[in-house]
Design a protein around this motif. Structure first.
Motif, PDB file in Angstrom:
ATOM      1  N   LEU A 442       0.780  -1.178   0.036  1.00  0.00           N
ATOM      2  CA  LEU A 442       0.079  -0.091  -0.099  1.00  0.00           C
ATOM      3  C   LEU A 442       0.920   1.316   0.009  1.00  0.00           C
ATOM      4  CD1 LEU A 442      -3.119   0.707   2.042  1.00  0.00           C
ATOM      5  CD2 LEU A 442      -1.211   2.339   1.925  1.00  0.00           C
ATOM      6  N   ALA A 446       0.819   3.902  -2.890  1.00  0.00           N
ATOM      7  CA  ALA A 446       0.394   5.208  -2.849  1.00  0.00           C
ATOM      8  C   ALA A 446       1.043   6.410  -3.150  1.00  0.00           C
ATOM      9  CB  ALA A 446       0.283   5.357  -1.302  1.00  0.00           C
ATOM     10  N   SER A 449       1.696   6.689  -7.278  1.00  0.00           N
ATOM     11  CA  SER A 449       0.510   7.090  -7.802  1.00  0.00           C
ATOM     12  C   SER A 449       0.707   8.540  -8.081  1.00  0.00           C
ATOM     13  CB  SER A 449      -0.654   6.952  -6.844  1.00  0.00           C
ATOM     14  OG  SER A 449      -0.662   7.786  -5.716  1.00  0.00           O
ATOM     15  N   MET A 452      -0.419  11.044  -3.238  1.00  0.00           N
ATOM     16  CA  MET A 452      -0.022  11.018  -1.753  1.00  0.00           C
ATOM     17  C   MET A 452       1.302  11.281  -1.785  1.00  0.00           C
ATOM     18  SD  MET A 452      -2.427   8.547  -2.750  1.00  0.00           S
ATOM     19  CE  MET A 452      -4.071   8.004  -2.696  1.00  0.00           C
ATOM     20  N   VAL A 471      -1.877   8.554   5.553  1.00  0.00           N
ATOM     21  CA  VAL A 471      -1.759   8.891   4.237  1.00  0.00           C
ATOM     22  C   VAL A 471      -1.882  10.274   3.834  1.00  0.00           C
ATOM     23  CG1 VAL A 471      -1.620   8.236   1.573  1.00  0.00           C
ATOM     24  CG2 VAL A 471      -2.075   6.368   3.609  1.00  0.00           C
ATOM     25  N   LEU A 473      -2.754  13.324   1.916  1.00  0.00           N
ATOM     26  CA  LEU A 473      -3.403  13.566   0.442  1.00  0.00           C
ATOM     27  C   LEU A 473      -2.780  14.609  -0.258  1.00  0.00           C
ATOM     28  CD1 LEU A 473      -7.140  12.475   1.298  1.00  0.00           C
ATOM     29  CD2 LEU A 473      -5.489  10.785   0.287  1.00  0.00           C
ATOM     30  N   THR A 488      -9.029   7.491  -5.281  1.00  0.00           N
ATOM     31  CA  THR A 488      -7.976   6.472  -5.940  1.00  0.00           C
ATOM     32  C   THR A 488      -7.597   5.523  -4.634  1.00  0.00           C
ATOM     33  OG1 THR A 488      -6.992   8.111  -7.383  1.00  0.00           O
ATOM     34  CG2 THR A 488      -5.565   6.276  -6.659  1.00  0.00           C
ATOM     35  N   LEU A 489      -7.420   6.190  -3.432  1.00  0.00           N
ATOM     36  CA  LEU A 489      -6.992   5.353  -2.194  1.00  0.00           C
ATOM     37  C   LEU A 489      -8.115   4.275  -1.997  1.00  0.00           C
ATOM     38  CD1 LEU A 489      -4.631   4.886   0.003  1.00  0.00           C
ATOM     39  CD2 LEU A 489      -6.089   6.759   1.464  1.00  0.00           C
ATOM     40  N   ARG A 490      -9.070   4.799  -1.783  1.00  0.00           N
ATOM     41  CA  ARG A 490     -10.350   4.099  -1.463  1.00  0.00           C
ATOM     42  C   ARG A 490     -10.767   3.046  -2.579  1.00  0.00           C
ATOM     43  NH1 ARG A 490     -15.087   7.430   1.405  1.00  0.00           N
ATOM     44  NH2 ARG A 490     -14.590   6.941   3.514  1.00  0.00           N
ATOM     45  N   ILE A 493      -6.304   1.562  -4.351  1.00  0.00           N
ATOM     46  CA  ILE A 493      -5.108   1.114  -3.764  1.00  0.00           C
ATOM     47  C   ILE A 493      -5.470   0.155  -2.593  1.00  0.00           C
ATOM     48  CG2 ILE A 493      -3.306   2.001  -2.399  1.00  0.00           C
ATOM     49  CD1 ILE A 493      -2.989   4.328  -4.043  1.00  0.00           C
TER      50      ILE A 493
END
Length: 728
Positions: A442, A446, A449, A452, A471, A473, A488-490, A493
């Motif tokens: 992760l 992150a 990407s 983050m 994390v 943002l 994107t995270l939810r 990733i």
């Protein structure tokens, strides 16, 4: 004389006045003592939100994880200057010397090399021990004094909580100290007698005290927010004073017509008392719509407002007539001489001004209706672009405050650092190889990407088998860049890494706001439909008219829409924000629009029921609709003006508080009441009713079974015309 519930209650209270007064005092005392004994239960962190972010907070709460307060000191100076390094060293040495911190982390330098942050954790103070924050703040302040060429600011959970507690305590104490004298002053102008002015405020405040005690009991079943008592005070003073004002005004009006004291009280009970009951029930039913929101905050607001409105309503139709019967003409104690035009009880110039305005309205109702409706629609136009969010620290706190400046600068220099997303990982074994590998993956994905920021920090709570991954943002924390990063995270990733091996909901300020808004959007249609449907049914039964009921809905919607438009213009776009001592936040606080809708839909019934009841009363005496409208509006002009001024003043006090959401609430409600009591009740309502004529009273035959409600009392006139009773 036909009796009704309000007349029966008023008659009993007048005949058993000591029992009614002592019973009321006993009830208030017992409710207050009971509430103090059981204490009030407030909402836990996970109960304040919705969706997956609330689930994440619940995991932390159930695991018994007590995250210590983390503080960040931001040092800003010239790029690479030695003064900056000396200031950083001074901060580290000073805070460490206090003995109040742990986990002093390595310095983090921003890309521009002008900003450096020093992060540490406050020690948890044992019960009864001094709070460690003041000592740390003094240490940071000493570093600033010793290094005047740089700027040093502190921000963190403890710092923010301390500011909020201090600001809210001072604000609400000031609001409570201001609201009561202000209401008394307005009523003193309205009635011209000190005792008559004090009575409504005393009854409203005792209703608030009793409701506060019962709310404490109810909070053990429905947990409430810290702000609920303040909202209850606002509502209690607004409706409690208004209900008493309506009652007193009618009693004094009948006395001036030559009625004796008993007859005047009976008529006031049967007419204004009945309007108070209908208005109170309507407000309570409207408030119950908040139970459909699916959010505990609104359920607490619903319980609080229903309690205070119910108690204020019952007090107005029981203990008030008892007090009036007991006091008799002594209610005029403290009488002052005021110019006739200021006497709301008589109508005075207020009614004269209203009468002057009504002449062109009733002469050209079509033009008046189009112009007034057009004005409301123009005010409502900005609401089409309404944006709601959970406001951040920098949006809630006045921009001039040091903590707000530090937060803004910290977010600019270290994007996402003050309010990172928090991935909460709950696994059977948090040290299992596949879980550790997923957390590492992760972090890598992150950072890769580009959405983050570093550093991504992992805190493992082995006893609870829970890990928290902070994390940061990209973006400002509430803009489109941050929203896309969270998505994107939810959406990608987390599901493809830790989400495969453990339960991994995402919390944090932006996640909380996103989930909260989603729940509100899901709930707003059922709430709106429920409130409007029940209001329609109550108006239909009370006035036996489909048209009157539909008109009430339409006028209320216009008032609410206009209030929304003003709120968006001021607090989202910043138009005229300096007039209310703030800066446009770019959005409305998430809970404000729904709460304002429910409150305004209920409160507007105060005026609507009162005014239309007098219009119907005049029509039942044989007047045509146009003349009945004119008489009804003129007869209520003074008391509606006084009631509106009290509500506006009470709500405006909340507009002076430090917090942005309370400013929004206070200004929104004050503007809505102003619009409702002027444009709607003086222009649009009479214009619409004049245009509709006899159609106002239309009731289909198949609804003929509805109960008939009399809006006037056939009280015999005195045999001989007595001299006027000298009541102002």
């Amino acid at each position: 004389m036909r009796r009704n519930l309000a007349a029966a209650l008023g008659g009993w209270s007048a005949r058993h006045r000591m029992a009614a007064v002592l019973g009321w005092l006993l009830f208030v005392v017992l409710a207050s003592v009971l509430g103090g004994a059981v204490g009030q239960t407030t909402m836990a962190e996970h109960e304040q939100g919705a969706g997956r972010s609330a689930h994440a907070e619940k995991i932390i709460d159930e695991a018994g994880i007590d995250d210590p307060d983390s503080e960040t000191v931001l040092v800003t100076g010239p790029t690479g200057a030695p003064e900056t390094a000396r200031a950083v060293a001074a901060v580290r040495a000073n805070v460490q010397a206090t003995g109040k911190i742990t986990d002093l982390r390595p310095d983090t330098v921003a890309r521009d090399r002008r900003h450096v942050i020093v992060q540490f954790t406050l020690k948890k103070a044992p019960d009864g021990a001094p709070d460690p924050l003041p000592a740390v703040e003094d240490a940071v302040g000493k570093a600033q004094r010793d290094n005047p060429k740089v700027t040093i600011g502190e921000f963190g959970g403890a710092t923010a909580d301390a500011w909020f507690d201090n600001a809210l305590g001072k604000d609400f104490k000031r609001a409570e100290m201001t609201a009561v004298p202000l209401a008394i002053g307005i009523l003193l102008v309205a009635f011209g007698a000190l005792l008559a002015a004090v009575l409504p405020v005393v009854l409203a405040f005792t209703a608030y005290l009793a409701a506060g005690g019962l709310l404490a009991v109810a909070s053990h079943a429905v947990h409430v927010d810290d702000t609920t008592n303040s909202v209850m005070l606002l509502m209690g003073l607004a409706v409690g004073v208004d209900y008493c004002l309506f009652y007193l005004q009618r009693e004094r009006e009948e006395r001036r017509r030559g009625r004796d004291r008993e007859t005047a009280l009976a008529i006031a009970a049967a007419t204004s008392g009945r309007s108070v009951l209908v208005s109170g029930v309507t407000v309570m039913v409207a408030m119950s719509g908040m139970f459909l929101s699916g959010l505990l905050l609104f359920k607490g607001f619903a319980v609080a407002t229903i309690l205070v409105v119910c108690i204020a309503m019952l007090g107005s139709v029981t203990v008030l007539p008892a007090l009036l019967s007991l006091l008799g003409d002594k209610v005029e104690v403290g009488r002052i001489r005021l110019p006739r035009r200021h006497r709301a009880g008589r109508g005075g110039e207020r009614a004269g001004v209203v009468g002057t305005l009504l002449k062109p309205v009733l002469a050209r109702p079509g033009i008046a209706a189009v112009l007034s409706a057009g004005l409301l629609l123009a005010l409502a136009a900005p609401a089409l672009g309404m944006k709601t969010a959970k406001l951040g620290i920098d949006q809630q706190i006045p921009p001039g405050e040091r903590i707000a400046r530090t937060y803004t600068e910290l977010n600019r220099a270290f994007p996402g650092n003050p309010a990172p997303a928090n991935v909460v990982v709950k696994a059977r074994d948090i040290d299992a190889p596949q879980v550790k590998a997923a957390i590492g993956e992760l972090k890598r994905r992150a950072l890769a990407s580009g959405e983050m920021n570093a550093p991504i920090e992992v805190t493992v709570h082995r006893k609870a088998n829970v890990a928290e991954i902070e994390v940061p943002l990209a973006g400002s924390g509430s803009d489109a860049t941050s929203e896309h990063a969270l998505e994107t995270l939810r959406g990608t990733i987390v599901p493809q890494t830790v989400g495969r091996v453990a339960d991994a909901p995402v919390s944090g300020q932006l996640a909380w706001s996103t989930d909260y808004n989603a729940q509100l959007k899901h709930a707003i249609v059922p709430v709106f439909l429920f409130v409007m449907s029940v209001t329609f049914l109550l108006m239909l039964v009370f006035f036996r008219s489909v048209v009157i009921a539909l008109t009430a809905i339409a006028l209320n919607l216009l008032s609410v829409a206009a209030a929304y438009g003003v709120m968006v213009a001021v607090f989202q776009h910043g138009w005229g924000d300096s007039l209310v001592g703030t800066r446009g936040a770019g959005a409305l606080e998430s809970w404000i629009p729904l709460f304002v809708f429910v409150v305004l839909f209920g409160l507007s019934m105060d005026y609507h029921v009162f005014v239309v009841s007098r219009i119907r009363e005049a029509r039942d005496r044989g007047l045509d609709t146009a003349r009945a409208v004119g008489e009804g509006v003129r007869a209520t002009a003074g008391v509606v003006t006084s009631a509106a001024v009290i509500m506006i003043a009470t709500f405006a006090i909340f507009g002076t508080l430090s917090m942005q959401d309370f400013k929004q609430l206070g200004v929104g409600l004050a503007v809505a009441v102003l619009i409702d009591a002027t444009v709607v009740r003086i222009v649009l309502l009479p214009a619409a009713m004049a245009l509709l004529g006899r159609a106002n009273w239309y009731l289909p035959r198949w609804l003929g079974w509805l109960p008939r409600v009399s809006h006037g009392e056939a009280v015999p006139a005195p045999a001989a015309a007595p001299p006027p009773v000298p009541v102002p």
